[in-house]
Design an enzyme around this catalytic site. Structure first.
Site: not given
Ligand code: BGC
Length: 758
Positions: A283
């Protein structure tokens, strides 16, 4: 017959030989390419920066652009439009040494520019075809605009509505969540990833992110393996079984090790046990955050993540900058680097990017597909099917298109908020407010008046925190009293009041946890004042999570929960209010009485001192101050029609081995309108080697019933539905008695008992 089987077998052999020929071709291509790659270029493939700073025309001068040209980037996300994506892809395929195309990701979570209901809302449709269709349309739009990879579906089971990200998931039930995971993956990926209208799906956040302690985002999770396997992991596994191309590791720790570096989770379970063949991405800054988790410096955590099985690094650049040194030190292996690189290249190959890096960049397609009239039409109908009618005393709804209707509340004229959280591709300038939608649907048949009535919250700073990303509620700086009085004047002129209140779009979602789950006091005051006028009041509730609605349920005659229904929500709400669409949504999550009851979920264990009978009983498992009941249970939702259930009919009550049990009910629509009903099957394993939940959802069917119509609804139950992970984590079923329950929600069920032995 023999001939049929022979033809079938020959067909299957042909398909599998075509597949293995394709696989062999891919393998040869990638092996040859990898032979040409330097270590640095291989690490480049593992690098996924965010492209926030790209502007058309200036791409080549940015830091990320320089890295792309140097072969240090595998993909990009947060970039929108064919023009920009084309420009960036050109850097990779024209200026980098090996001309390896980039993969382009985005959080296409519930639609692209045509926005569907937030996932929690969509899950309340309990309609897998409809959910798959929404993902299909999203893929169609996104792929025509340059995107070939989405960070969706989010399938984290969540039982704590304080956690803002409950809005992004499918509620509290693993079975329902698993079905939705499959539908979403199929919708995005279709049956051929190389088509220019399918995109790669990424199931997230692996794993257990929804069990954050105290509902505070990014917090620690800790649970037994049995709970993990029986109650939390199934939706991720279901996505893997559906062939999801990628998986995102979660921010949280599991058993004391952050998921991003948890070898048991990433390699032993996901890759080896479940046979996941795609690639694993962290993530956002998931790798560098492990420094704060306290398991090492950037060098150490990057090596740990890679060796645990992680393949791609979102934003941290930990793998890019530290792995060469770790390789020298012997903390990472070349075979792991090669394996990770190969997985990313395979994904690109499957997407058809080596054949045509611009496959997803077709301005003409984008013009036709994105936010098209037909997509919006479908989104309107889908939105209506996500709404949940929570109360409808004396058939207060549907309303007539007549007289004067007062639309009052901070969400009434708030077009930027209709899409809900994580609608990053939405074009807010094209958004429509509830007020506009209502007026359009009513036409000249009724007179619509409007007043704001209250701000989102008395606390301006809280409102600011809850209205980020351009989703303003246009705060009114006059005193609460002045705003309220203005609304009462308007309300007094009307025949009926529609109160549009609740949360703002960004009051749920990432980093939007709350400790108080009531409708904000200033809005509740507005509602009380509106009720005092003596006029009929309909509460149209906007929310991204279960709220504590005890007072509202006791005092407001009609409550329609519309979640955040997406770009077409305003029209869909009007369709439901006037009975042009009949609500059929059922809650995929429990609505508690108060925050103190959390976590409150239907599939709990019985305990040694269950409350069998009325609340309160001393020395039983209950509270002094509130009962154990929710305000609305899992599976609950009303309709303008009325459904009656017969007792359960069983094909057999004593079963043996692999027999199939058929359990049926007859459902009758005894109203004068057509409606859809979600018939739900629950099972209780009464005695087990480990304690078993009081009930578990094991099937459901959504049936359409005309006015007065009856339908027999049957479920075929096999030992598969009785299986669970026992103390030794063996997945099997055990002989004994089982309660078979069928009903309209998890609380109101008919029950029959069977005995089933091995
Ligand atoms: C979130 C994810 C997301 C990623 C990319 C993160 O902060 O937890 O769900 O896909 O950002 O934007």
């Amino acid at each position: 017959m023999k001939k049929f089987y022979f033809t079938l077998l020959a067909g299957l052999m042909l398909v599998s030989s075509i597949v293995s020929a394709q696989d062999a071709k891919m393998k040869t291509f990638i092996d040859q390419l990898m032979k040409k790659m330097t270590l640095e270029e291989k690490l480049g493939q593992l690098n996924l920066p965010s492209a926030n700073d790209f502007v058309t025309g200036a791409a080549a001068s940015t830091d990320v652009a320089k890295k792309i040209i140097a072969g240090k980037v595998g993909g990009l996300f947060n970039i929108k439009s064919v023009a920009k994506i084309k420009e960036v892809q050109k850097l990779a395929v024209e200026q980098s040494r090996l001309k390896i195309p980039l993969i382009f990701g985005m959080d296409v979570i519930h639609g692209y520019e045509t926005v569907f209901p937030i996932p929690l809302g969509l899950s309340c449709s309990w309609d897998m075809d409809l959910i798959e269709r929404s993902a299909r349309i999203a893929a169609n739009e996104a792929s025509s605009d340059g995107i070939n990879w989405t960070f969706s579906p989010m399938v984290d089971i969540a039982r704590d509505p304080r956690w803002g990200r409950v809005s992004e998931g499918n509620g509290e039930d693993p079975y329902l969540g698993g079905q939705i995971a499959k539908a979403m993956v199929n919708g995005y990926q279709g049956n051929d990833l190389s088509k220019n209208n399918t995109i790669m799906s990424c199931v997230k956040h692996y794993a257990l992110y929804g069990a954050a302690e105290a509902g505070r985002d990014y917090n620690t999770t800790d649970m037994s393996r049995q709970r993990m396997f029986n109650e939390y992991l199934y939706p991720y596994k279901a996505a893997v079984e559906a062939g999801v191309g990628s998986v995102m590791a979660s921010f949280n720790e599991i058993d004391g090790i952050p998921a991003t570096a948890n070898k048991w989770l990433l390699t032993d379970l996901l890759k080896k046990q479940w046979g996941f063949k795609g690639f694993l991405v962290s993530d956002y800054t998931g790798i560098s955050e492990m420094i704060a988790h306290g398991i090492g410096d950037i060098q150490t955590v990057s090596a740990k993540a890679l060796m645990a099985g992680l393949d791609m690094d979102m934003v941290s650049e930990g793998l890019l900058n530290n792995t060469a040194k770790s390789l020298k030190d012997g903390t990472v292996s070349m075979s792991r680097i090669d394996d990770a690189c190969k997985k990313i290249l395979e994904a690109k190959y499957k997407l058809g990017l080596f054949e045509d890096p611009f496959r997803y960049c077709d301005e003409n397609r984008a013009k036709i597909e994105v936010f098209s009239a037909s997509n919006r039409k479908e989104a309107r109908s889908i939105a209506a099917q996500s709404f949940v009618l929570l109360k409808n005393q004396n058939n207060a709804l549907p309303l007539k298109k007549a007289g004067t209707i007062a639309l009052i509340g901070p969400l009434a004229d708030a077009k930027e908020n209709m899409g809900g959280t994580w609608s990053v591709a939405a074009n807010l300038s094209k958004a429509v407010s509830f007020l506009t939608g209502l007026k359009e649907v009513v036409g000249d048949k009724a007179n619509i008046l409007y007043a704001k009535g209250a701000n989102l919250d008395a606390d301006a700073a809280l409102e600011e925190r809850s209205t980020m990303f351009g989703k303003s509620l246009h705060r009114d700086n006059r005193s609460a009293e002045v705003i309220l009085n203005e609304a009462l004047e308007v309300a007094n002129k009307a025949d009926v009041i529609v109160a549009a209140i609740g949360e703002s779009a960004e009051m749920s979602g990432e980093s939007s946890s709350r400790t108080n789950l009531g409708i904000p006091a200033v809005q509740q005051d507005l509602l009380k004042a509106l009720l005092k006028t003596g006029k009929p009041v309909v509460l149209v509730l906007f929310t991204g999570r279960p709220l504590t609605l005890g007072w509202e349920n006791a005092n407001v005659p009609a409550i329609l929960n519309v979640w955040f229904g997406g770009s077409e929500a305003p029209y869909a709400i009007a369709d439901v209010l006037f009975g042009e669409a009949n609500p059929s949504g059922k809650l995929s999550t429990t609505f508690p009485q108060n925050v103190g009851q959390i976590p409150l979920f239907y599939n709990h264990k019985n305990t040694g001192r269950p409350l069998n009978g009325p609340w309160f009983q001393k020395f039983q498992s209950n509270y002094l101050d509130v009962s154990n009941e929710p305000v609305y249970p899992f599976g609950f939702g009303l309709s303008y029609a009325n459904f009656n259930y017969s007792e359960i009919e069983l094909s057999n009550t004593n079963l043996k081995g692999n027999q199939t049990l058929s359990a049926s009910v007859t459902v009758t629509n005894n109203s004068n309108v057509a409606g859809k009903e979600v018939v739900q099957l629950y099972i209780r394993d009464i005695v087990g080697s480990s304690t078993r939940p009081v009930k578990e959802l094991k099937g459901f069917q959504k049936v359409n019933l005309k006015a007065g119509e009856s339908k027999k609804v049957s479920f075929n139950i096999t030992p598969e539905e009785l299986k669970f992970y026992n103390y030794d984590l063996k997945y099997d079923w055990e002989s004994g008695d089982f309660n078979i329950m069928i009903g309209t929600n998890s609380r109101d069920v008919k029950t029959a008992k069977v005995n089933w032995v091995k």
